[in-house]
Scaffold this motif. Structure first.
Motif: not given
Ligand code: ADP
Ligand code: MG
Length: 706
Positions: A613-618, A620-621
């Motif tokens: 999840r962190q990879r994916l939000t990273a 986007i961000r």
């Protein structure tokens, strides 16, 4: 497999070289599973360091455990019963424990023997560790780890700071923990110290054997810290020692090839380009030219985010080299990229009189022979290629410049080999280009002394790629979006899910995805396919058609990860995006957003882990490659990040390049000082160190000689 033991490698014949299957609790069956983790010997097992540790020394009172809390608790066994699950008839054992504050039920599946075991323990204290659930007051643990609570200080799984080792299918961290424990008990005494005593005392480093015990089974947080510090230092120190020794073995550097580069050279380039150079490109070209004019070989790393325009810098360097009468070589990691470079650079440079040759694995024998001949006779030209450039038959008479594109795909050894191809009295200039920003400390580690140039500015007019993360069940909406983009005349990439097992399966997956999209989803659009198993002329043909706008939707594998540049493609859909690493996602996303119009990246993903999840939000961000690289290092560690399997370095087992920079600097200083003082490590207290370095770094040390 690399032999990973940092601490414990000794000459063979001692206990640590014992095959791991002889460790109590391992045996032939588990030995096979351990092999998947790269563990073959006892010393491999002992250097299989924990991923993390859990402090299970404090028991949560049962009455106060919250729903979904992960805790360590203790209680006395009240009793156990065996049942079958109502529908599937699975064996089920329910155990009740209690403490002064309340009760809990432990549930175990498919381990019927536990009923007897727990009933024998009736009235005795045990401790458990796991995630609790609470519903209508009833506290339940599903398959928690448990252990009898004895006064024995050797509690393994609870009532201590517990190591969580990297595990694999069929082998849990708990099982591995037991194996490591047994290995330490039986073989721990064979662990010897390799660091010189004086060094260890001066830097106050823990003893090898102690560090190894404490890293797995720490007595306290402080002991763990101390152990980790020692092991990190040792790992980095050995690496730096090998680099220092290699440098020493190479002797004084060869002189470089000073080239005359007048102002007319970049002027010609500026006139030929359809766009003005960015300020950053101008600056970097200036830096490169200044290096190339010197008598000292250039050794420069060019960092620039995906799409920042590094190719132009390569063109500038190659132009100057050929104009000065020397040969230039450019090595790219994939055939598609080599082909693209060949096209772009030939278009740009040929009108200026620069011959451009392409050499890849699939080049016909006859063509190869001609090119080899030109290389050998010193024809000044730009030679572009893949690994084919470092094949044995290749020999340059007159190599003035070696460029390595997208270096993260190549290893140190391959880089050195290319440079060696031109080895004569003078060393060629070297330019290494990468979209992966490497922290300076790591650059020092991998390359020794090199200068860094950074393109910190994008060509004007670029827009950020708008990035969405969609659950996979929203595919249909993504397809609708794709269709409307194609209606507007734009093109789209579909990145097919990553299949790591084999290239062949990967190709199959891509073929299936392409078929499904063509038949079911976009029957009215033109769907193309490119993957790594295709012949190179087939790949070229597909890429040409995509470039020419004859394909609307291109299904691709990661063969397009690096460098591919088709500005009209404005959308990248990545299937099963959770399987990709962050740096890779950034590279892939970099395929779009190359024109001036708005581009999109859609990540179809249902991640199952927090890290995922962190990879994916990273994604986007973050849009800046440097920030992404740092985040990636944090999430994944440097070994995987830099693909060290093929780099000639053993993977880092414990050190973290971002977090341990300070230790790295000390290690580097100490290593170079030690090699200066005792170049052959002949001193008595250096002998164990010498042996260890030679065993671990044969490849690297040989590269300096061969
Ligand atoms: P990378 O740094 O990822 O290798 P490329 O060299 O492939 O980037 O360049 C990406 C795209 O940007 C190419 O289409 C190239 O023609 C274009 N480009 C490069 N420099 C400039 C510039 N100064 N102005 C406008 N476009 C540029
Ligand atoms: Mg590039």
């Amino acid at each position: 497999m690399n032999s990973p033991a940092e601490v414990t490698q000794r000459p063979t014949g001692t206990g640590l070289a014992t095959p791991v299957q002889y460790v109590k609790g391992v045996g032939p069956r588990y030995a096979l599973l351990l092999q998947k983790l790269g563990i073959q010997t006892v010393e491999d097992l002992l250097s299989h360091f924990p991923l993390r540790w859990e402090d299970r020394r404090h028991f949560a009172p049962l009455g106060r455990v919250q729903h979904l809390e992960t805790v360590c608790s203790s209680g006395t066994v009240v009793g156990a019963v065996a049942e079958r699950t109502p529908r599937r008839g699975m064996a089920l054992v329910r155990v009740v424990i209690q403490d002064a504050t309340g009760r809990a039920e432990l549930v175990y599946f498919n381990q019927p023997w536990l009923e007897r075991r727990f009933n024998q323990l009736k009235g005795s204290p045990i401790c458990v560790f796991g995630q609790a659930s609470r519903s209508s007051g009833l506290l339940t643990f599903q398959s928690p780890e448990w252990e009898e609570l004895t006064t024995d200080e050797h509690a393994l799984h609870v009532n201590r700071i517990v190591p969580i080792h990297p595990a694999t299918e069929g082998l849990t961290p708990k099982q591995i923990r037991g194996m490591v424990w047994n290995a330490l008990e039986k073989f721990g005494r064979y662990v010897r110290e390799t660091l010189p005593v004086s060094l260890r005392q001066r830097l106050q480093l823990a003893h090898a054997a102690e560090a190894l015990r404490q890293i797995h089974f720490p007595d306290s947080q402080e002991a763990l810290e101390r152990a980790r510090h020692r092991l990190v230092f040792e790992e980095l120190f050995l690496l730096q020692m090998a680099l220092a020794m290699r440098k020493q073995a190479l002797g004084p550097q060869l002189p470089g090839i000073p080239m005359e580069i007048g102002p007319e050279v970049p002027d010609r380039l500026r006139q030929a380009l359809p766009f003005p150079l960015t300020r950053a490109q101008e600056r970097v070209i200036g830096e490169v030219y200044a290096d190339m004019r010197r008598d000292h070989p250039m050794n420069r790393l060019l960092q620039g985010d995906v799409g920042s325009g590094k190719t132009v810098v390569a063109a500038a360097a190659a132009l100057a080299t050929v104009a000065a009468g020397y040969q230039a070589a450019l090595m790219a990691p994939t055939e598609i990229l080599a082909e693209q470079h060949a096209r772009v650079l030939a278009d740009l440079l040929a009108p200026m009189g620069v011959t451009v040759r392409r050499l890849v694995g699939s080049t016909r024998v006859k063509g190869k022979r001609l090119i080899y001949e030109e290389m050998r006779t010193g024809v000044p030209a730009l030679f572009l290629g893949t690994h084919a450039l470092i094949q044995e038959a290749v020999e340059f008479a007159n190599l003035g410049l070696a460029i390595i594109d997208e270096q993260h795909r190549f290893g140190v050894l391959q880089r050195l080999t290319l440079i060696d191809k031109g080895a004569g009295e003078r060393a060629p200039h070297v330019l290494v280009m990468t979209a992966t920003p490497i922290p300076r400390s790591l650059a020092l580690t991998i390359y020794g002394d090199l200068d860094v140039s950074i393109i910190d500015e994008m060509p004007p007019g670029r827009k950020r790629v708008v990035t969405h993360w969609k659950p996979k069940d929203q595919r249909e909406r993504t397809y609708a979006g794709v269709r409307s983009l194609v209606r507007q005349g734009r093109q789209v990439y579909f990145l097919c899910p990553l299949v790591e097992e084999s290239e062949k399966l990967q190709a199959q997956a891509a073929t299936e995805l392409a078929r499904r999209l063509q038949d079911k989803v976009f029957p009215d659009l033109r769907v193309g396919l490119v993957h790594g198993q295709m012949k190179s002329h087939e790949k070229d043909e597909v890429m040409d058609r995509f470039r020419a706008g004859e394909i609307d939707v291109l299904v691709a594998t990661v063969v397009i990860e690096v460098g591919v540049d088709v500005p009209n493609a404005c959308c990248m859909v990545i299937e099963d995006a959770e399987r990709f690493g962050l740096a890779q996602l950034h590279q892939l996303r970099g395929r779009v957003g190359r024109g001036s119009e708005q581009s999109f990246c859609v990540l179809l993903a249902d991640p199952t882990t927090e890290e995922g999840r962190q990879r994916l939000t990273a994604m986007i961000r973050l849009h800046d490659g440097f920030q992404i690289a740092e985040q990636d290092l944090r999430l994944r560690g440097p070994g995987e990040f830099y693909g060290t399997q093929q780099s000639g370095f053993p993977p880092l087992r414990i050190a973290n390049i971002v977090g341990d920079q300070q230790i790295l600097e000390v290690a580097r200083r100490e290593a170079f000082a030690l090699v200066a003082e005792d170049p052959d490590l002949a001193g008595a207290e250096h002998v164990p160190l010498w042996e260890l370095i030679h065993r671990k770094f044969v490849g690297l040390l040989l590269a300096s000689v061969g």
